[in-house]
Motif scaffolding. Structure first.
Motif, PDB file in Angstrom:
ATOM      1  N   VAL A 109     -24.150  71.609  -4.463  1.00  0.00           N
ATOM      2  CA  VAL A 109     -23.234  70.479  -4.259  1.00  0.00           C
ATOM      3  C   VAL A 109     -21.971  70.673  -5.092  1.00  0.00           C
ATOM      4  O   VAL A 109     -20.860  70.414  -4.627  1.00  0.00           O
ATOM      5  N   GLU A 110     -22.113  71.157  -6.304  1.00  0.00           N
ATOM      6  CA  GLU A 110     -20.930  71.409  -7.134  1.00  0.00           C
ATOM      7  C   GLU A 110     -20.045  72.480  -6.501  1.00  0.00           C
ATOM      8  O   GLU A 110     -18.822  72.377  -6.567  1.00  0.00           O
ATOM      9  N   GLU A 111     -20.633  73.480  -5.872  1.00  0.00           N
ATOM     10  CA  GLU A 111     -19.840  74.491  -5.165  1.00  0.00           C
ATOM     11  C   GLU A 111     -19.026  73.846  -4.044  1.00  0.00           C
ATOM     12  O   GLU A 111     -17.854  74.180  -3.848  1.00  0.00           O
ATOM     13  N   LEU A 112     -19.641  72.928  -3.318  1.00  0.00           N
ATOM     14  CA  LEU A 112     -18.934  72.237  -2.239  1.00  0.00           C
ATOM     15  C   LEU A 112     -17.817  71.357  -2.793  1.00  0.00           C
ATOM     16  O   LEU A 112     -16.720  71.290  -2.226  1.00  0.00           O
ATOM     17  N   ARG A 113     -18.084  70.676  -3.904  1.00  0.00           N
ATOM     18  CA  ARG A 113     -17.041  69.847  -4.531  1.00  0.00           C
ATOM     19  C   ARG A 113     -15.859  70.715  -4.955  1.00  0.00           C
ATOM     20  O   ARG A 113     -14.703  70.331  -4.769  1.00  0.00           O
ATOM     21  N   GLU A 114     -16.146  71.870  -5.501  1.00  0.00           N
ATOM     22  CA  GLU A 114     -15.080  72.786  -5.925  1.00  0.00           C
ATOM     23  C   GLU A 114     -14.289  73.284  -4.713  1.00  0.00           C
ATOM     24  O   GLU A 114     -13.074  73.404  -4.774  1.00  0.00           O
ATOM     25  N   TYR A 115     -14.969  73.532  -3.628  1.00  0.00           N
ATOM     26  CA  TYR A 115     -14.292  73.944  -2.396  1.00  0.00           C
ATOM     27  C   TYR A 115     -13.298  72.869  -1.958  1.00  0.00           C
ATOM     28  O   TYR A 115     -12.162  73.174  -1.579  1.00  0.00           O
ATOM     29  N   VAL A 116     -13.722  71.604  -1.988  1.00  0.00           N
ATOM     30  CA  VAL A 116     -12.833  70.498  -1.607  1.00  0.00           C
ATOM     31  C   VAL A 116     -11.635  70.433  -2.547  1.00  0.00           C
ATOM     32  O   VAL A 116     -10.493  70.264  -2.110  1.00  0.00           O
ATOM     33  N   ARG A 117     -11.878  70.582  -3.851  1.00  0.00           N
ATOM     34  CA  ARG A 117     -10.770  70.510  -4.819  1.00  0.00           C
ATOM     35  C   ARG A 117      -9.764  71.638  -4.605  1.00  0.00           C
ATOM     36  O   ARG A 117      -8.581  71.464  -4.834  1.00  0.00           O
ATOM     37  N   GLU A 118     -10.221  72.804  -4.150  1.00  0.00           N
ATOM     38  CA  GLU A 118      -9.336  73.944  -3.955  1.00  0.00           C
ATOM     39  C   GLU A 118      -8.733  74.019  -2.557  1.00  0.00           C
ATOM     40  O   GLU A 118      -7.822  74.824  -2.319  1.00  0.00           O
TER      41      GLU A 118
END
Length: 174
Positions: A109-118
């Motif tokens: 989930v943190e990987e997905l959140r980072e994807y959204v932020r980038e």
């Protein structure tokens, strides 16, 4: 009227059914031996790949979806596990499995959140969401490839910045 020699179109009748669902229970017997001289006890270990707990990954996933996505309470989940699968699972074990699933999903989930932020472009929206008796906000951030949900106590800009990141060049559709 059908033309002479033409076969009439067949009538289709389909019936959907679920096959009987029975859990597969694998039992592993670990031999324990005690040395007659020194009284030291040794025990075999589980084979590689055997889950440590009493429930396999698919069953844990099903119970977690019931709790998380379907928002069922512990007792209805317990009853469904018994009614559909014949499994007797305690309410406490359901809570434990929820915590375990949350821990296992934390990194992806943190990987997905980072994807959204980038991401260069993201859509974002929020709506009210009841968490027990507390009014919260369910935020959805949507990019071309992923959607991330966040439950927050506020609908303020600080949450949007946390979800989207702070890159001023990002295109945000709200």
């Amino acid at each position: 009227d059908a033309l002479a020699g033409d076969d009439p179109e067949p009538i289709r009748h389909q019936v959907a059914e679920v096959p009987p669902v029975l859990p597969v229970v694998d039992e592993y017997r670990l031999h324990r031996l005690k040395c007659p001289r020194c009284r030291t006890s040794t025990c075999a270990t589980l084979p590689t790949g055997v889950p440590q707990g009493a429930f396999g990954p698919r069953l844990r996933a099903i119970l977690s979806v019931m709790a998380g996505a379907d928002r069922l309470g512990k007792r209805p989940i317990r009853q469904l596990a018994f009614d559909l699968l014949g499994l007797s699972i305690s309410v406490g074990m359901i809570c434990r499995l929820e915590r375990q699933a949350a821990a296992e999903l934390e990194a992806p989930v943190e990987e997905l959140r980072e994807y959204v932020r980038e991401a260069a472009v993201a859509h974002i929206d929020e709506t009210s969401w009841w968490q027990g008796r507390d009014k919260m906000w369910l935020w959805a951030a949507v990019t071309r490839l992923v959607t991330v949900f966040t439950i927050a106590p506020s609908r303020g800009a600080d949450v949007a910045k946390e979800v989207l990141g702070t890159d001023a060049r990002k295109v945000v559709i709200s």
